[in-house]
Design an enzyme around this catalytic site. Structure first.
Site, PDB file in Angstrom:
ATOM      1  N   CYS A  76     -19.164  -0.823 -27.484  1.00 52.92           N
ATOM      2  CA  CYS A  76     -19.493  -0.296 -25.980  1.00 52.92           C
ATOM      3  C   CYS A  76     -18.260  -0.333 -25.327  1.00 52.92           C
ATOM      4  O   CYS A  76     -17.424  -1.284 -25.030  1.00 52.92           O
ATOM      5  CB  CYS A  76     -20.454  -1.474 -25.637  1.00 52.92           C
ATOM      6  SG  CYS A  76     -21.006  -1.134 -23.866  1.00 52.92           S
ATOM      7  N   CYS A  82     -18.712  -6.084 -18.616  1.00 56.31           N
ATOM      8  CA  CYS A  82     -20.261  -6.617 -18.092  1.00 56.31           C
ATOM      9  C   CYS A  82     -20.378  -7.952 -18.456  1.00 56.31           C
ATOM     10  O   CYS A  82     -21.436  -8.694 -17.829  1.00 56.31           O
ATOM     11  CB  CYS A  82     -21.104  -5.491 -18.384  1.00 56.31           C
ATOM     12  SG  CYS A  82     -22.109  -5.823 -20.157  1.00 56.31           S
ATOM     13  N   GLN A 300     -41.663 -11.633 -25.681  1.00 51.82           N
ATOM     14  CA  GLN A 300     -40.174 -11.653 -26.510  1.00 51.82           C
ATOM     15  C   GLN A 300     -39.569 -10.367 -26.319  1.00 51.82           C
ATOM     16  O   GLN A 300     -39.858  -9.185 -26.722  1.00 51.82           O
ATOM     17  CB  GLN A 300     -40.416 -12.064 -27.929  1.00 51.82           C
ATOM     18  CG  GLN A 300     -41.002 -13.477 -28.120  1.00 51.82           C
ATOM     19  CD  GLN A 300     -39.863 -14.582 -27.624  1.00 51.82           C
ATOM     20  OE1 GLN A 300     -38.708 -14.331 -27.446  1.00 51.82           O
ATOM     21  NE2 GLN A 300     -40.428 -16.014 -27.476  1.00 51.82           N
ATOM     22  N   CYS A 426     -35.617 -21.549 -26.785  1.00 44.50           N
ATOM     23  CA  CYS A 426     -34.507 -20.693 -26.546  1.00 44.50           C
ATOM     24  C   CYS A 426     -33.227 -21.153 -26.256  1.00 44.50           C
ATOM     25  O   CYS A 426     -32.182 -20.637 -26.190  1.00 44.50           O
ATOM     26  CB  CYS A 426     -34.764 -19.469 -25.854  1.00 44.50           C
ATOM     27  SG  CYS A 426     -35.291 -19.980 -24.019  1.00 44.50           S
TER      28      CYS A 426
END
Length: 468
Positions: A76, A82, A300, A426
């Site tokens: 990328c 970012c 999810q 998570c």
């Protein structure tokens, strides 16, 4: 006030680990623990220390003197700016190794439980273009590169649509192509930005709380359906109609939605969502089950890996058909409905009313009649009265947010004392903390991590607890 420290230039240090934020970990010859970004394990680097914390130092990368064999070229063009995919410069096999290492470290050092043999981490089939939801922010003060600043060009375009710059709440990195969501997601985002620029629409300014275009959400399902939601800061009927009509004509969208949000924050849960075209939801299909997903629903973010997660949960549950199951933090009822055919009854709890409404609708659509869903804050709803009303559960499945379960929830879990608990997390650090509060009554029988977010440091983990 941070303490002033002597600026040190340290050479030829090896990156030996990665911390929970994705930064590389180094150790100096005199024992300093140093965190630095933009490196991978195995790199030998020169760094400059600029900040002292209580237990570690922070440093800036000066040069990579000897690249690691684990290092790869990021795909990328926005990598390193970012902040979304911090591990694109690390090969995927090594990413998995360090994710597994983090889970083991936290379980061993925080939970206080005896660890069983840990199952191999479940890798993702697709390391890119795996996300089914992306959120972008409009800004009239986008983040500028140092090269752009040096140009001092007064005509430089300062409007942007993209992600928040890491550590900067008011700066947006303008995104041309993101490698996380399938097309036409990039085309949709770029088309909206071009239309807005061509027509001089006002992009949002968070400091002044002004502008017209505020945020953009793009969701897609594994059936190829796409949903777009534009959040406008204020109403402008002519401009709103123009940009929504443009999207309707240019793209085949299942759901085209909008809202007018003039609050100080851009959260959607208290907003009225208006259908411009199509319907209010898209549909995910998992093992023949249909799940309606709307704007406010939690599903999810990696559909392909979500199926693997549900299968691991079902396997760990070991259901025989006669069990009463509680599903805490049920969302739109995905796990509850996925295991419903394997047990007698599932009772789900969720704090978002709209999600519970969707869960009930999902049960109806799939002809499932042995599920029950209740709305409420977990720490207040999951109590002795709840247990007395619904009965003593044989199994509890819990999938809390990143900060884990509230101590009151754990206390009532221990009072309920089901034979088994399947804990999905998570954040394995808060998961391990919660396990430490249950170690007197439960043993850790199974554990398997699953990679939901390739190219990032995040990892999902599933454990089975069995009553001692």
């Amino acid at each position: 006030m941070p303490r002033k420290i002597k600026i040190e230039l340290l050479k030829n240090l090896e990156v030996v680990d990665i911390n929970s934020t994705g930064a590389g970990v180094l150790k100096s010859n005199d024992g300093k623990v140093i965190f630095v970004h933009d490196v991978v394990p195995g790199d030998r680097v020169t760094v400059k220390i600029y900040k002292k914390k209580r237990r570690y130092f922070e440093a800036r990368l000066i040069s990579i003197d000897h690249p690691s064999p684990n290092r790869v070229t990021p795909v990328c063009v926005h990598f390193g700016v970012c902040g979304g995919c911090k591990w694109q410069n690390l090969n995927y096999e090594t990413q998995l190794q360090f994710k597994q290492k983090e889970v083991l470290h936290n379980l061993k050092n925080i939970s206080g439980m005896v660890l069983p043999k840990i199952d191999e981490i479940k890798a993702a089939k697709n390391a890119y273009f795996y996300r089914n939801k992306m959120e972008y922010t409009f800004s009239n003060q986008r983040w500028l590169t140092s090269e752009e600043i040096k140009l001092k060009n007064k005509n430089l375009e300062k409007n942007g649509l993209g992600f928040h710059k890491s550590g900067m709440w008011d700066k947006i990195v303008d995104i041309e192509k993101c490698h996380l969501q399938k097309d036409p997601a990039n085309k949709i985002r770029n088309s909206i930005k071009k239309f807005a620029l061509d027509n001089n629409f006002a992009f949002f300014n968070p400091r002044e709380q002004s502008g017209f275009l505020r945020t953009l959400m793009i969701r897609n399902s594994n059936r190829g359906e796409f949903m777009v939601l534009i959040q406008f800061y204020r109403e402008n009927n002519e401009q709103r109609e123009a940009i929504l009509s443009h999207l309707k004509d240019k793209f085949d969208l299942t759901a085209l939605l909008y809202c007018i949000n003039s609050k100080a924050n851009d959260t959607l849960y208290d907003q009225e969502i208006i259908i411009y075209d199509g319907r209010e939801f898209i549909t995910e299909v998992v093992e023949g089950l249909k799940f309606r997903v709307n704007v406010k629903s939690f599903f999810q973010t990696n559909s392909e890996q979500a199926y693997e997660l549900y299968k691991i949960t079902r396997e760990f549950s070991g259901l025989k058909g006669h069990e009463l199951v509680y599903d805490l933090y049920t969302g739109i009822g995905t796990i509850a409905l996925f295991i419903a055919s394997n047990c007698k009854k599932v009772v789900g709890i969720e704090s978002v009313p709209e999600a519970v409404a969707v869960a009930k609708e999902n049960a109806k659509i799939n002809g499932i009649k042995n599920t029950f869903f209740e709305v409420g804050d977990m720490r207040r709803v999951f109590n002795l009265d709840f247990i007395n009303r619904h009965g003593l559960a044989d199994l509890v499945i819990t999938d809390p947010p990143r900060n884990g379960m509230h101590p009151d929830v754990i206390r009532h879990l221990l009072i309920l004392a089901p034979k088994k608990i399947v804990y999905i997390s998570c954040n394995n650090a808060t998961q391990a903390r919660d396990l430490s509060l249950m170690k007197e009554k439960y043993k850790l029988s199974k554990c398997r991590a699953i990679d939901m977010f390739p190219q990032t440091q995040h990892i999902e983990n599933v454990v089975l607890l069995e009553k001692i």
